[in-house]
Structures are given as structure tokens and as C-alpha cells.
Design a protein around this motif. Structure first.
Motif, PDB file in Angstrom:
ATOM      1  N   ASP A  12      21.431  21.711  47.091  1.00  0.00           N
ATOM      2  CA  ASP A  12      20.932  21.324  48.415  1.00  0.00           C
ATOM      3  C   ASP A  12      22.052  21.466  49.455  1.00  0.00           C
ATOM      4  O   ASP A  12      23.072  20.791  49.366  1.00  0.00           O
ATOM      5  CB  ASP A  12      20.435  19.881  48.386  1.00  0.00           C
ATOM      6  N   PRO A  13      21.879  22.335  50.470  1.00  0.00           N
ATOM      7  CA  PRO A  13      22.932  22.526  51.477  1.00  0.00           C
ATOM      8  C   PRO A  13      23.257  21.269  52.279  1.00  0.00           C
ATOM      9  O   PRO A  13      24.339  21.172  52.848  1.00  0.00           O
ATOM     10  CB  PRO A  13      22.373  23.605  52.400  1.00  0.00           C
ATOM     11  N   ASP A  14      22.359  20.297  52.348  1.00  0.00           N
ATOM     12  CA  ASP A  14      22.608  19.061  53.092  1.00  0.00           C
ATOM     13  C   ASP A  14      23.391  18.033  52.279  1.00  0.00           C
ATOM     14  O   ASP A  14      23.817  17.017  52.817  1.00  0.00           O
ATOM     15  CB  ASP A  14      21.288  18.439  53.550  1.00  0.00           C
ATOM     16  N   SER A  15      23.598  18.291  51.000  1.00  0.00           N
ATOM     17  CA  SER A  15      24.293  17.356  50.123  1.00  0.00           C
ATOM     18  C   SER A  15      25.809  17.465  50.306  1.00  0.00           C
ATOM     19  O   SER A  15      26.337  18.562  50.502  1.00  0.00           O
ATOM     20  CB  SER A  15      23.937  17.655  48.661  1.00  0.00           C
ATOM     21  N   PRO A  16      26.526  16.344  50.215  1.00  0.00           N
ATOM     22  CA  PRO A  16      27.992  16.413  50.273  1.00  0.00           C
ATOM     23  C   PRO A  16      28.582  17.069  49.018  1.00  0.00           C
ATOM     24  O   PRO A  16      29.761  17.432  49.005  1.00  0.00           O
ATOM     25  CB  PRO A  16      28.422  14.947  50.383  1.00  0.00           C
ATOM     26  N   TYR A  17      27.786  17.263  47.973  1.00  0.00           N
ATOM     27  CA  TYR A  17      28.256  17.861  46.724  1.00  0.00           C
ATOM     28  C   TYR A  17      27.912  19.353  46.636  1.00  0.00           C
ATOM     29  O   TYR A  17      28.037  19.957  45.592  1.00  0.00           O
ATOM     30  CB  TYR A  17      27.647  17.121  45.529  1.00  0.00           C
ATOM     31  N   HIS A  18      27.482  19.945  47.742  1.00  0.00           N
ATOM     32  CA  HIS A  18      27.117  21.361  47.784  1.00  0.00           C
ATOM     33  C   HIS A  18      28.375  22.213  47.969  1.00  0.00           C
ATOM     34  O   HIS A  18      29.228  21.898  48.790  1.00  0.00           O
ATOM     35  CB  HIS A  18      26.140  21.605  48.937  1.00  0.00           C
ATOM     36  N   ALA A  20      28.768  26.286  48.336  1.00  0.00           N
ATOM     37  CA  ALA A  20      28.105  27.596  48.351  1.00  0.00           C
ATOM     38  C   ALA A  20      28.942  28.666  47.658  1.00  0.00           C
ATOM     39  O   ALA A  20      28.400  29.518  46.953  1.00  0.00           O
ATOM     40  CB  ALA A  20      27.802  28.004  49.783  1.00  0.00           C
ATOM     41  N   ALA A  21      30.253  28.636  47.836  1.00  0.00           N
ATOM     42  CA  ALA A  21      31.112  29.650  47.223  1.00  0.00           C
ATOM     43  C   ALA A  21      31.058  29.567  45.702  1.00  0.00           C
ATOM     44  O   ALA A  21      30.954  30.588  45.013  1.00  0.00           O
ATOM     45  CB  ALA A  21      32.549  29.484  47.711  1.00  0.00           C
ATOM     46  N   LEU A  22      31.097  28.369  45.181  1.00  0.00           N
ATOM     47  CA  LEU A  22      31.042  28.177  43.735  1.00  0.00           C
ATOM     48  C   LEU A  22      29.664  28.538  43.187  1.00  0.00           C
ATOM     49  O   LEU A  22      29.557  29.194  42.153  1.00  0.00           O
ATOM     50  CB  LEU A  22      31.389  26.730  43.379  1.00  0.00           C
ATOM     51  N   LEU A  23      28.615  28.150  43.887  1.00  0.00           N
ATOM     52  CA  LEU A  23      27.262  28.489  43.451  1.00  0.00           C
ATOM     53  C   LEU A  23      27.039  30.001  43.466  1.00  0.00           C
ATOM     54  O   LEU A  23      26.307  30.536  42.637  1.00  0.00           O
ATOM     55  CB  LEU A  23      26.222  27.792  44.319  1.00  0.00           C
TER      56      LEU A  23
END
Length: 85
Positions: A12-18, A20-23
């Protein structure tokens, strides 16, 4: 470069645990020894994953999720060098 995965990660892009680079590199999850492809979020230290609950949606239109408890093993999906094996 060391490939240390975070204790907690979310799609979830709104999560503080997101992250994007790692995903984008590709993360795989083994849950209780079974490969899971529909994980929305995981936490290794607390031993849980969140997966979508069918096609159900909340009021904001986000997928409803359920938390499953068990052994969580995240790993990086490696691309074989030089193409497919």
C-alpha cells in the motif's frame, strides 16, 4: 551490497512500511512453508501476513484484508544470470 529485507513491508503506497524500490526488485513470501503470491503486507517479528479477502471492498474502495498468523519467510526473487535456465 547486502540483501537485508525489512521486518515489515507493505504494498500500500499510503503505508509507512511501503518501499517501492524494494518491491520493484521482487519480493517472495513463504508462509508456513507455502509460497504465497497474494500478500499485501507482512511482519516477520510478529509472525503475520495480510491477504485480500476475496473481492470484498471497504467504504474507500480498498480491498478488505485478513491477517493470518504463522511463520513468515520473505526473500528476494533472483533473476538467473544470463536469462532463463
Amino acid at each position: 551490497m547486502t540483501d537485508i529485507l525489512p521486518d515489515r513491508l507493505s504494498t500500500d503506497p499510503d503505508s509507512p512500511y511501503h518501499d517501492a524500490a524494494l518491491l520493484g526488485r521482487g519480493i517472495g513470501i513463504r508462509f508456513n512453508g507455502v509460497e504465497k503470491t497474494n500478500v499485501d503486507e507482512y511482519c516477520v517479528s510478529e509472525g503475520w501476513i495480510r491477504v485480500a479477502a476475496g473481492k470484498a471492498r471497504d467504504r474507500a474502495g480498498n480491498p478488505m484484508t485478513i491477517k493470518l498468523k504463522g511463520k513468515v519467510e520473505p526473500y528476494l526473487k533472483e533473476q538467473p544470470p544470463g536469462g532463463s535456465d
